[in-house]
Design an enzyme around this catalytic site. Structure first.
Site, PDB file in Angstrom:
ATOM      1  N   THR A 137       6.279   7.378   1.735  1.00  0.00           N
ATOM      2  CA  THR A 137       6.251   6.284   2.972  1.00  0.00           C
ATOM      3  C   THR A 137       7.459   7.144   3.863  1.00  0.00           C
ATOM      4  OG1 THR A 137       6.661   4.119   3.838  1.00  0.00           O
ATOM      5  CG2 THR A 137       7.840   4.738   1.882  1.00  0.00           C
TER       6      THR A 137
ATOM      7  N   GLY B 202       1.752  -5.967   9.379  1.00  0.00           N
ATOM      8  CA  GLY B 202       1.740  -4.584   8.638  1.00  0.00           C
ATOM      9  C   GLY B 202       0.965  -4.751   7.270  1.00  0.00           C
TER      10      GLY B 202
ATOM     11  N   ARG C  88       7.917  16.527  18.807  1.00  0.00           N
ATOM     12  CA  ARG C  88       6.517  16.031  17.812  1.00  0.00           C
ATOM     13  C   ARG C  88       5.425  15.690  18.676  1.00  0.00           C
ATOM     14  NH1 ARG C  88       8.779  11.602  13.312  1.00  0.00           N
ATOM     15  NH2 ARG C  88       8.837   9.913  15.019  1.00  0.00           N
TER      16      ARG C  88
ATOM     17  N   ALA D 202       2.939   7.910   9.634  1.00  0.00           N
ATOM     18  CA  ALA D 202       2.007   6.972   9.669  1.00  0.00           C
ATOM     19  C   ALA D 202       1.178   6.967  11.137  1.00  0.00           C
ATOM     20  CB  ALA D 202       2.467   5.525   9.670  1.00  0.00           C
TER      21      ALA D 202
ATOM     22  N   GLY E   4       4.599   5.915  18.358  1.00  0.00           N
ATOM     23  CA  GLY E   4       5.269   6.745  17.394  1.00  0.00           C
ATOM     24  C   GLY E   4       4.338   7.882  16.584  1.00  0.00           C
ATOM     25  N   ALA E   5       4.689   8.887  16.785  1.00  0.00           N
ATOM     26  CA  ALA E   5       3.901  10.132  16.559  1.00  0.00           C
ATOM     27  C   ALA E   5       4.251  10.851  15.043  1.00  0.00           C
ATOM     28  CB  ALA E   5       3.788  11.174  17.495  1.00  0.00           C
ATOM     29  N   GLY E   6       4.858   9.943  14.206  1.00  0.00           N
ATOM     30  CA  GLY E   6       5.312  10.310  12.922  1.00  0.00           C
ATOM     31  C   GLY E   6       4.056  10.161  11.846  1.00  0.00           C
TER      32      GLY E   6
ATOM     33  N   LYS F 154       6.300  11.514   5.260  1.00  0.00           N
ATOM     34  CA  LYS F 154       4.938  11.708   5.377  1.00  0.00           C
ATOM     35  C   LYS F 154       4.464  13.006   5.868  1.00  0.00           C
ATOM     36  CE  LYS F 154       3.735   6.677   5.360  1.00  0.00           C
ATOM     37  NZ  LYS F 154       3.030   5.702   5.994  1.00  0.00           N
TER      38      LYS F 154
END
Lengths: 263, 263
Positions: free
Chosen positions: B69, B246, B163, B138, B134-136, B73
């Site tokens: 998590t 979530g 990113r 998840a 959010g481009a991380g 990731k």
């Protein structure tokens, strides 16, 4: 068993092999009964991987302690940041804890647990002559605890001559006149003989030393817990000698672990 | 909860922070009900320590899998030996398993779990316009799954321009004409807005984007599970917009994890 969640504190038991270990089955129910949100998990670490695995585990922020079993007890002394005097004398550790500053402190509870289990079974070693077979992690800790408990003479045996010389020299210096060391177990004159080698973990293992060489009424102790009755203990019973199994050494360490870890 | 013994197989959930994770509390009871001798434990790994911790964990012989998590990731994609196409498209993974030859294979279940949870709640994204903030790790997996599920247009937003450009470029190439990317969320024309940032994990966090800019009837989804109602979801409810929490993303991944790990 406690329900494991994100806040559960981790304790790792390092060994190879691992399936035989009993500490998680003994310690986790105690933690659960106390309502302590912590768990001890078995971690199977081949010897060649130990430095890399420990380097990684030291960085795990919710890992608060490690227990150590065969064959890692001597190596972990060098991987800890500090250790107690008795651990240095033994040259081995079986428990490490993370301090508040992130460093790791080590101690050994094997010897103390072994002696307490022996006394509880009616075999006080004070003034007795003993032979400890196996100068590895557990054997060295047991030898130190037996000497601290006042045995009259301690014969140390190991087929690994370098290891034997190192431990024999250290113990002779710390306990002058009470220790001798030989590659072959000296059994004929003892009141107690202890197997502190891993021989007996495999069901096909023979006894690690011949009980036929022991005097009548000598106590035969094994530190192996699985199987509960090793070939050595079976041979002792067959000869009518008192047989002391491995489990008391562990059960008499549980309180020591809990104190050490502040649990 | 299963009783942990020496033969228990280990699974580690890596994250930072860790106390909020829900997967151990969801997965362990399933394993116990099935009588599977395996346990998932939370492993708190600061980002700087990740390579060293993973190098160590890969050597642990009874560790059969890892879940991953925030914030690991993307990094774990590079630390695995191989990954699925969807994981490469997303640029992130959230599950790794040890293969019989000792190598590690990775996949991501976040996006699939998110879409299945969304559909189960009556919010099928097919043909819809969506904004993923959010481009991380998840967010990238969710974007891939939404595109695979047939969204008409996907706006990607992240304040980290490097990113954003990397993921935007990769998704534009894989799904031509359906993806745009901007540092500020494009909210005015969407049917669904998703928070895929960690903003909201801390109780004092503000909403990661202004729900006031969304059209009436737009669905607002958050991937944060703890707290169950984030400031974002509260703001959505206050405006009368459907709020999607979530937890369904995780609960709809459990079967995927079990299949992947062969449990």
């Amino acid at each position: 068993m406690i329900a494991i969640g994100g806040a559960t504190r981790l304790y790792a038991l390092l060994g190879d092999p691992i399936t035989q270990v009993r500490a998680p089955g003994l310690l986790n129910p105690v933690l659960a009964r106390r309502g302590t949100d912590a768990v001890l998990v078995p971690v199977h670490v081949p010897a060649a991987a130990l430095p890399e695995v420990v380097a990684g585990l030291r960085q795990v922020a919710n890992l608060h302690g490690m227990l150590v079993t065969v064959p890692h007890k001597a190596a972990l002394l060098d991987l800890a940041d500090r250790a107690t005097d008795r651990a240095h004398r033994a040259g081995s550790v079986n428990a490490l804890r993370r301090e508040a500053d992130g460093t790791w402190s080590a101690d050994t509870f094997d010897g103390d647990g072994f002696v307490r289990g022996l006394v509880a079974a009616g075999h006080d070693p004070r003034g007795r002559r003993v032979c400890v077979v196996g100068a590895g992690g557990a054997g060295s800790a047991i030898a130190v605890a037996l000497l601290d408990a006042g045995v009259a003479a301690l014969h140390l045996a190991d087929t690994d001559r370098a290891r034997l010389a190192t431990l024999g020299g250290r113990l002779s210096a710390a306990y002058p006149g009470r220790v001798d060391a030989a590659s072959r177990p000296r059994l004929a004159d003892v009141d107690l003989a202890v197997n502190a080698t891993p021989v007996g973990l495999r069901p096909t293992d023979p006894p690690p030393f011949p009980v036929s060489e022991l005097p009548a009424r000598a106590v035969v102790a094994d530190i192996i817990m699985t199987p509960a009755e090793t070939a050595l203990l079976r041979a002792a019973r067959d000869r009518g000698l008192p047989a002391h199994p491995g489990e008391p050494m562990l059960t008499h360490q549980i309180d020591g672990y809990l104190d050490f870890f502040g649990l």
